[in-house]
Design a protein around this motif. Structure first.
Motif, PDB file in Angstrom:
ATOM      1  N   MET A  20       0.257  -5.370  -2.794  1.00 47.00           N
ATOM      2  CA  MET A  20      -0.473  -4.174  -3.237  1.00 47.00           C
ATOM      3  C   MET A  20      -1.974  -4.438  -3.334  1.00 47.00           C
ATOM      4  SD  MET A  20       2.150  -2.665  -6.105  1.00 47.00           S
ATOM      5  CE  MET A  20       3.758  -2.013  -5.640  1.00 47.00           C
ATOM      6  N   THR A 173       6.107  -4.711 -13.621  1.00 51.75           N
ATOM      7  CA  THR A 173       6.707  -4.230 -12.367  1.00 51.75           C
ATOM      8  C   THR A 173       8.044  -3.543 -12.602  1.00 51.75           C
ATOM      9  OG1 THR A 173       7.806  -6.341 -11.925  1.00 51.75           O
ATOM     10  CG2 THR A 173       5.558  -6.081 -11.075  1.00 51.75           C
ATOM     11  N   GLY A 176       8.373   0.430 -11.835  1.00 52.53           N
ATOM     12  CA  GLY A 176       8.446   1.016 -10.487  1.00 52.53           C
ATOM     13  C   GLY A 176       7.181   0.757  -9.669  1.00 52.53           C
ATOM     14  N   PHE A 177       7.288   1.000  -8.357  1.00 47.55           N
ATOM     15  CA  PHE A 177       6.194   0.715  -7.420  1.00 47.55           C
ATOM     16  C   PHE A 177       4.929   1.517  -7.717  1.00 47.55           C
ATOM     17  CE2 PHE A 177       9.790  -0.487  -4.466  1.00 47.55           C
ATOM     18  CZ  PHE A 177       9.493  -1.845  -4.458  1.00 47.55           C
ATOM     19  N   ASP A 178       5.097   2.809  -7.986  1.00 46.87           N
ATOM     20  CA  ASP A 178       3.912   3.665  -8.172  1.00 46.87           C
ATOM     21  C   ASP A 178       3.090   3.217  -9.373  1.00 46.87           C
ATOM     22  OD1 ASP A 178       4.632   5.090  -5.965  1.00 46.87           O
ATOM     23  OD2 ASP A 178       5.525   6.767  -7.059  1.00 46.87           O
ATOM     24  N   ALA A 179       3.777   2.870 -10.452  1.00 40.65           N
ATOM     25  CA  ALA A 179       3.075   2.419 -11.658  1.00 40.65           C
ATOM     26  C   ALA A 179       2.367   1.088 -11.396  1.00 40.65           C
ATOM     27  CB  ALA A 179       4.058   2.276 -12.817  1.00 40.65           C
ATOM     28  N   ARG A 181       1.326  -0.040  -8.471  1.00 43.37           N
ATOM     29  CA  ARG A 181       0.198   0.215  -7.556  1.00 43.37           C
ATOM     30  C   ARG A 181      -0.976   0.819  -8.318  1.00 43.37           C
ATOM     31  NH1 ARG A 181       3.039   2.213  -3.857  1.00 43.37           N
ATOM     32  NH2 ARG A 181       3.152   0.446  -2.451  1.00 43.37           N
ATOM     33  N   ALA A 182      -0.685   1.724  -9.230  1.00 48.64           N
ATOM     34  CA  ALA A 182      -1.756   2.340 -10.036  1.00 48.64           C
ATOM     35  C   ALA A 182      -2.451   1.277 -10.884  1.00 48.64           C
ATOM     36  CB  ALA A 182      -1.172   3.441 -10.921  1.00 48.64           C
ATOM     37  N   ASN A 185      -4.771  -0.757  -8.644  1.00 47.88           N
ATOM     38  CA  ASN A 185      -5.991  -0.009  -8.315  1.00 47.88           C
ATOM     39  C   ASN A 185      -6.946   0.068  -9.502  1.00 47.88           C
ATOM     40  OD1 ASN A 185      -5.120   0.408  -5.694  1.00 47.88           O
ATOM     41  ND2 ASN A 185      -4.119   2.343  -6.156  1.00 47.88           N
TER      42      ASN A 185
END
Length: 200
Positions: A20, A173, A176-179, A181-182, A185
């Motif tokens: 990521m 982790t 989930g993936f979206d959390a 990735r956020a 970032n």
């Protein structure tokens, strides 16, 4: 250039999180990948000399090596004395390349950052974590993994709670993936902001 250390215990999602950071435009040095490269190259004859019968066609056979090393603290120390300096030299070359290129931020993905005294090599530390249940399920799903192997690996790692206490940033982790990735970032934005050459 800010050097961000990425670490976490086995099964916590470190490799996924490293990808990521790479997707966010941050150069990543992956210690595991470096070991694979070294096992297929300059480390192979050194490992064979220390652990006869562990190479095949000029590359280290990880299964054979594990048979000689797992559960044997002295053997593991011998192996680490061969591999760690080579991985560190590989990482140093990576840092020099990106420093010369003017990168504002790079990631050193170091599985045993705290265990190997790597804290002094980085400016900030990200620890990836997840609940013990999630960690255990992920690790036991790996081919060739057993309760015994997992216990042996965890016994050599600094406990997750201690890693989290020593971290500058924590990414859970298990959300989930979206959390995740956020969170990646957010960390990149915080460290790089509007510096020239910041990741796209």
């Amino acid at each position: 250039m800010i050097v961000l250390g990425l670490t976490g215990s086995i099964g916590m999602g470190k490799s996924t999180t490293a990808r990521m950071f790479a997707e966010a435009g941050v150069p990543v040095h992956d210690s595991d990948e470096a070991v694979h490269r070294l096992y297929a190259g300059k480390a192979a004859p050194l490992v064979e000399a220390a652990f006869p019968g562990t190479t095949n066609s000029g590359s280290v056979d990880r299964t054979r090596l594990a048979e000689q090393v797992l559960g044997d603290a002295a053997a593991l120390k011998r192996l680490e004395a061969i591999i760690h300096p080579l991985v560190r030299a590989d990482a140093d070359a990576f840092l020099a390349r990106h420093r010369a290129a003017g990168a504002p931020l790079v990631v050193l993905d170091i599985p045993l950052l705290f265990e190997t005294g790597g804290r002094d090599r980085v400016d900030k530390v990200v620890v990836v974590t997840a609940s013990p249940d999630i960690q255990r399920a992920r690790v036991l799903a790996r081919p060739g993994m057993s309760e015994e192997k997992l216990a042996s690996i965890l016994a050599r790692q600094v406990p997750d709670a201690e890693k989290r206490e020593a971290a500058d940033f924590i990414i859970d982790t298990g959300q989930g993936f979206d959390a995740a990735r956020a969170a990646v970032n957010t960390i990149v934005a915080k460290l790089v902001g509007d510096k020239p050459g910041k990741p796209a």
